[in-house]
Design a protein around this motif. Structure first.
Motif, PDB file in Angstrom:
ATOM      1  N   ALA A   1       0.822  -1.210   0.000  1.00 25.27           N
ATOM      2  CA  ALA A   1       0.000   0.000   0.000  1.00 25.27           C
ATOM      3  C   ALA A   1       0.856   1.260   0.000  1.00 25.27           C
ATOM      4  O   ALA A   1       0.418   2.311  -0.486  1.00 25.27           O
ATOM      5  CB  ALA A   1      -0.921   0.000   1.223  1.00 25.27           C
ATOM      6  N   LEU A   2       2.075   1.156   0.522  1.00 15.94           N
ATOM      7  CA  LEU A   2       2.975   2.299   0.609  1.00 15.94           C
ATOM      8  C   LEU A   2       4.032   2.270  -0.494  1.00 15.94           C
ATOM      9  O   LEU A   2       5.096   2.881  -0.367  1.00 15.94           O
ATOM     10  CB  LEU A   2       3.650   2.324   1.983  1.00 15.94           C
ATOM     11  CG  LEU A   2       2.695   2.504   3.179  1.00 15.94           C
ATOM     12  CD1 LEU A   2       3.426   2.293   4.494  1.00 15.94           C
ATOM     13  CD2 LEU A   2       2.038   3.881   3.149  1.00 15.94           C
ATOM     14  N   ARG A   3       3.761   1.599  -1.587  1.00 15.46           N
ATOM     15  CA  ARG A   3       4.710   1.500  -2.696  1.00 15.46           C
ATOM     16  C   ARG A   3       5.007   2.885  -3.263  1.00 15.46           C
ATOM     17  O   ARG A   3       4.097   3.617  -3.673  1.00 15.46           O
ATOM     18  CB  ARG A   3       4.114   0.614  -3.790  1.00 15.46           C
ATOM     19  CG  ARG A   3       4.942   0.527  -5.070  1.00 15.46           C
ATOM     20  CD  ARG A   3       4.225  -0.276  -6.144  1.00 15.46           C
ATOM     21  NE  ARG A   3       4.206  -1.683  -5.813  1.00 15.46           N
ATOM     22  CZ  ARG A   3       5.137  -2.569  -6.188  1.00 15.46           C
ATOM     23  NH1 ARG A   3       6.168  -2.153  -6.915  1.00 15.46           N
ATOM     24  NH2 ARG A   3       5.037  -3.829  -5.860  1.00 15.46           N
ATOM     25  N   PRO A   4       6.293   3.281  -3.329  1.00 17.54           N
ATOM     26  CA  PRO A   4       6.621   4.622  -3.821  1.00 17.54           C
ATOM     27  C   PRO A   4       6.954   4.623  -5.320  1.00 17.54           C
ATOM     28  O   PRO A   4       7.322   3.599  -5.895  1.00 17.54           O
ATOM     29  CB  PRO A   4       7.864   4.973  -3.012  1.00 17.54           C
ATOM     30  CG  PRO A   4       8.561   3.642  -2.879  1.00 17.54           C
ATOM     31  CD  PRO A   4       7.466   2.588  -2.790  1.00 17.54           C
ATOM     32  N   ASP A   5       6.857   5.797  -5.909  1.00 15.99           N
ATOM     33  CA  ASP A   5       7.324   5.992  -7.281  1.00 15.99           C
ATOM     34  C   ASP A   5       8.747   6.541  -7.315  1.00 15.99           C
ATOM     35  O   ASP A   5       9.425   6.432  -8.347  1.00 15.99           O
ATOM     36  CB  ASP A   5       6.398   6.963  -8.013  1.00 15.99           C
ATOM     37  CG  ASP A   5       4.988   6.400  -8.197  1.00 15.99           C
ATOM     38  OD1 ASP A   5       4.868   5.175  -8.397  1.00 15.99           O
ATOM     39  OD2 ASP A   5       4.026   7.181  -8.110  1.00 15.99           O
ATOM     40  N   ALA A   6       9.178   7.145  -6.233  1.00 12.14           N
ATOM     41  CA  ALA A   6      10.516   7.749  -6.192  1.00 12.14           C
ATOM     42  C   ALA A   6      11.068   7.661  -4.780  1.00 12.14           C
ATOM     43  O   ALA A   6      10.306   7.697  -3.801  1.00 12.14           O
ATOM     44  CB  ALA A   6      10.470   9.207  -6.650  1.00 12.14           C
TER      45      ALA A   6
ATOM     46  N   THR B   1       9.837  -3.216  -4.321  1.00  8.85           N
ATOM     47  CA  THR B   1       8.936  -2.287  -5.016  1.00  8.85           C
ATOM     48  C   THR B   1       9.584  -1.627  -6.233  1.00  8.85           C
ATOM     49  O   THR B   1       8.876  -1.155  -7.125  1.00  8.85           O
ATOM     50  CB  THR B   1       8.463  -1.189  -4.047  1.00  8.85           C
ATOM     51  OG1 THR B   1       9.599  -0.486  -3.519  1.00  8.85           O
ATOM     52  CG2 THR B   1       7.667  -1.798  -2.906  1.00  8.85           C
ATOM     53  N   ARG B   2      10.909  -1.564  -6.258  1.00  6.80           N
ATOM     54  CA  ARG B   2      11.645  -1.021  -7.397  1.00  6.80           C
ATOM     55  C   ARG B   2      11.037   0.297  -7.906  1.00  6.80           C
ATOM     56  O   ARG B   2      10.452   0.380  -8.981  1.00  6.80           O
ATOM     57  CB  ARG B   2      11.706  -2.027  -8.549  1.00  6.80           C
ATOM     58  CG  ARG B   2      12.465  -3.282  -8.188  1.00  6.80           C
ATOM     59  CD  ARG B   2      12.560  -4.231  -9.365  1.00  6.80           C
ATOM     60  NE  ARG B   2      13.402  -3.705 -10.406  1.00  6.80           N
ATOM     61  CZ  ARG B   2      14.742  -3.774 -10.406  1.00  6.80           C
ATOM     62  NH1 ARG B   2      15.372  -4.339  -9.400  1.00  6.80           N
ATOM     63  NH2 ARG B   2      15.435  -3.278 -11.412  1.00  6.80           N
TER      64      ARG B   2
END
Length: 611
Positions: A305-310, A330-331
């Motif tokens: 749910a907390l997967r980041p984009d950066a 999550t890469r």
């Protein structure tokens, strides 16, 4: 009267002093006599006598860590020099400047079985930023030798304190007679030598070269384009504790400006005053500091749910294993490392960008217009805040029983005065701070996270205390790490220093009980090979080498003992021992993590329903 040996060594010591070196840590020996006497005679350098070279090495490490200036280590030849290796390795990985001076036999005595003679040339291998086997002082004449010694000192300080600071090694071959011809010479600092404290690696100016400006602009664009970003702080580059606080403050300002959460363990200083005060000279709003990442990101659903984009990584590799695994899994599209030492340390996750600039790069970005709307209810930052708040509250509510590691860590930090420095040993204590201490206030937390060994932490803490004897220093340690550095503890009273120490005694290495190996091998083999119970009564250290040892059984007793010790600060060590059942401690760790994750999952579900 000239002295062909002592004039050269004294010139070396005087030039180091003029370059800002303030401390020499000396262990007794005959071959090192000229070095010891000349450093002790130099009025601008304090001398600290350590009987054990391994303890001396870590003591010097603490001095260098606290001040950012390179201390000098002096020892005799043979295994004495080899005992510096653990501290030299830690200093190399942690980026702490140290000037190592080892006495040696002259060339004609090497390789022929002369006593106390080993091959010391390049003894520390790649751990040394510079290693040199010097000519024998006096062989080239006094004038040439003095000129050369001044150059050796300048090179040593420059390379130890450069853009990637660390240890340097000067091997000194010394020929008998080793006694001075007369009084030990004390040369004055040479006129026009450019006295400096060497603390000028970041002069506060904004990056001006085109490459730096381009990197800063690129990082600002990534922030502007991605709301789902995180700032992850690891242990900071060397430069003194004050410089570490500046890094922490800059990271907090950058995260607040970006509208991203800031993940950082206590030894990064972001959980305390660095994000509530003005360490780096600018106005700052507090960042959203996530202190429960150890629990949140170990849960697959929460981590997803907390997967980041950066992600922007500042400092070295983090201790928190779930954070590293989360980035691997999550890469994120962008993973940018801010890396002023240009080391490219990235653990196991990929990088998409690299900023080899100083703390000013982070400061300069926040002068731009901040992305708008990122603090809105129900947004990315709000989600992190709610989950972190829920997890913290669950841990604090659930930890109400007996005095085990979780409460011991919190009570210790809470009982220390605001200007204290707390050194945590590796294995569980540094992880206890990460998992269970959510606000460090004004206490500055440290650990030897370069090579991350358990050795030398007590000596490191005493080195930090020596750098500023007016500042309270405490040690949070396990029993094995305490036993590993008893000679360091015993030096405190003799050196006139004070240390408050809290030891969680679980009779062995509890950290292995948290690893899969505990369930994969027979119990007796596990105990013998991994947990290694020692069966020693640590309270019997009371009276040994100025150690005042006592057992504490409750949180109230621990707080009272720590407050009294930190206020009284009589020379020596005030040691509080907490007897802990390994099984109970392991069970509580797991139950607290489960409580934190359950509370965070409920908070996540509530947030999703309210959308």
């Amino acid at each position: 009267m000239t002295d062909p040996v002592y004039d050269v060594v004294a010139a070396f010591a005087a030039r180091l002093a003029s370059l800002g070196v303030t401390d020499a840590v000396i262990s007794p020996g005959s071959r090192s006599g000229p070095l010891a006497l000349c450093f002790h005679a130099q009025p601008r350098i304090r001398t600290w006598i350590q009987l054990d070279e391994r303890a001396a090495g870590f003591f010097a490490l603490g001095l260098g860590r606290a001040t950012g200036l390179p201390p000098v280590l002096v020892c005799t030849s043979g295994t004495a020099a080899a005992n510096y290796l653990p501290a030299v390795v830690e200093a190399s990985h942690a980026g702490v400047p140290v000037v190592v001076c080892t006495a040696d036999r002259p060339p004609e005595l090497r390789g022929w079985g002369s006593p106390q003679t080993i091959d010391q040339v390049g003894l520390y291998g790649t751990a040394a930023r510079w290693s040199v086997d010097l000519p024998v002082p006096g062989d080239a004449g006094v004038t040439a030798g003095v000129d050369a010694a001044i150059g050796w000192a300048e090179t040593a300080v420059e390379l130890a304190s450069g853009s990637d600071p660390g240890p340097v090694h000067l091997n000194w071959p010394l020929r008998e007679p080793l006694e001075p011809l007369g009084a030990v010479p004390v040369p004055a600092s040479e006129p026009g030598s450019g006295d400096t404290n060497r603390d000028d690696r970041d002069d506060g100016r904004a990056p001006a070269d085109p490459a730096s400006l381009a990197r800063v602009a690129s990082l600002a664009e990534i922030v502007a384009e991605h709301e789902r970003g995180v700032v992850i702080a690891g242990p900071w580059p060397a430069g003194g504790l004050h410089r570490e606080l500046e890094w922490a403050a800059a990271a907090g300002r950058f995260a607040a400006w970006a509208g991203w959460p800031l993940i950082g363990e206590p030894i990064t200083h972001v959980r305390g005053r660095s994000n509530r005060s003005n360490h780096d000279g600018g106005e700052a709003q507090p960042a959203c500091v996530v202190a429960s990442a150890e629990h949140l990101l170990a849960d697959e659903d929460l981590a997803e749910a907390l997967r980041p984009d950066a992600a922007v990584l500042v400092g070295r590799t983090v201790t928190t294993k779930p954070v590293r695994q989360w980035l691997e899994r999550t890469r994120p599209r962008h993973v940018v490392l801010v890396d002023p030492e240009d080391r490219w340390e990235r653990a196991v996750f990929r990088l998409t960008g690299h900023v080899p600039d100083s703390v000013e790069s982070l400061r300069s970005i926040t002068a731009r217009a901040a992305p708008a709307g990122r603090d809105a209810p129900g947004g990315w930052l709000d989600a992190w805040t709610k989950l972190d708040t829920a997890a913290r509250g669950a841990v604090e509510a659930a930890d109400r029983g007996e005095l085990l590691s979780a409460r011991a860590a919190r009570m210790l930090v809470g009982a220390l005065p605001g200007d204290a420095v707390l050194v945590a040993t590796n294995s569980l204590p540094v992880r206890d701070l990460d998992a269970f201490v959510f606000d460090t206030g004004s206490v500055v937390c440290c650990a030897n996270r370069g090579a991350a060994g358990i050795d030398g932490s007590a000596s490191t803490a005493l080195g930090i205390a020596a750098a500023d004897p007016s500042r309270p220093v405490a040690l949070y340690t396990g029993d094995l790490a305490l036993l590993h550095d008893l000679s360091g503890l015993a030096a405190a009273a003799r050196l006139g220093l004070h240390l408050t120490a809290v030891c969680v005694d679980n009779d062995g290495g509890e950290i292995f009980s948290l690893l899969p190996v505990a369930d994969r091998v027979p119990a007796d083999h596990f105990d013998q090979l991994f947990r290694t119970p020692h069966g020693l009564d640590l309270s019997r250290l009371d009276g040994f080498g100025g150690i005042r040892a006592r057992r504490v059984a409750t949180a109230a007793e621990l707080s009272e003992a720590v407050r009294t010790a930190a206020a009284t600060r009589a020379p020596g060590v005030d040691l509080c021992i907490i007897d802990v059942s390994r099984d109970d401690d392991v069970a509580q760790r797991r139950s607290l993590t489960a409580a934190a994750q359950e509370a965070a999952r409920r908070a996540l579900a509530d947030a999703q329903r309210s959308r």
